[in-house]
Write an enzyme that holds these catalytic residues in place. Structure first.
Site, mmCIF file in Angstrom:
data_model
loop_
_atom_site.group_PDB
_atom_site.id
_atom_site.type_symbol
_atom_site.label_atom_id
_atom_site.label_comp_id
_atom_site.label_asym_id
_atom_site.label_seq_id
_atom_site.Cartn_x
_atom_site.Cartn_y
_atom_site.Cartn_z
ATOM 1 C CG ASP A 26 -0.277 -0.018 2.545
ATOM 2 O OD1 ASP A 26 0.925 0.335 2.629
ATOM 3 O OD2 ASP A 26 -0.939 -0.360 3.538
ATOM 4 C CG PHE A 27 -0.477 5.104 1.437
ATOM 5 C CD1 PHE A 27 0.050 6.012 2.342
ATOM 6 C CD2 PHE A 27 -1.630 4.412 1.793
ATOM 7 C CE1 PHE A 27 -0.561 6.225 3.568
ATOM 8 C CE2 PHE A 27 -2.247 4.622 3.008
ATOM 9 C CZ PHE A 27 -1.707 5.536 3.904
#
Length: 145
Positions: A26-27
């Site tokens: 994810d980020f």
């Protein structure tokens, strides 16, 4: 022509090395929770392949067969991060009728990151349950020792 790493059998379980890529995260750079399911799937697939039963061969059977996950329970213990080298361990706990009970774990350097209990069933192309392929138990018995 070289083939991708398909893992090895050791101590009754299949061990598949997996690298965490940018697309798996994810980020924050942590592996997105659903991607552990993909790592577990790769482990099951390569375990069967190295035991001598590939999905491609199952599709050539008469009737053509496949596997479907009926139930999966995952417990997340610690995060995996971008560029980590992971190990997916797969053990076929029991096989009977149309079902396989599979225990899986993902580790990093011996640290448990995620564990799963999977129930998979054998199906035909219409999705109807079918008995597990003849020889599956014996094939897994040979490689799992």
């Amino acid at each position: 022509m070289s083939t991708p790493e398909a893992g090895r059998w050791q101590g009754g379980a299949h061990h598949l090395p997996v690298r965490v890529y940018y697309e798996d995260t994810d980020f924050t750079g942590i592996v997105y929770y659903a991607n552990y399911l993909k790592f577990f799937e790769r482990g099951r697939t390569d375990a069967l392949r190295t035991a001598g039963l590939s999905h491609a061969e199952l599709l050539k059977a008469d009737p053509p067969l496949g596997f479907a996950v009926r139930k999966v329970t995952v417990e997340y213990h610690a995060p995996a991060r971008i560029d980590d080298a992971l190990m997916v361990k797969t053990r076929f706990a029991s096989l009977s009728g149309v079902r396989m009970q599979i225990e899986q774990a993902i580790t990093r350097g011996g640290t448990l990151l995620a564990s799963a209990q999977v129930e998979a069933v054998c199906i035909d192309l219409e999705g109807r349950p079918k008995r597990l392929p003849a020889g599956l138990k014996e094939a897994l018995g040979r490689v799992a020792g």
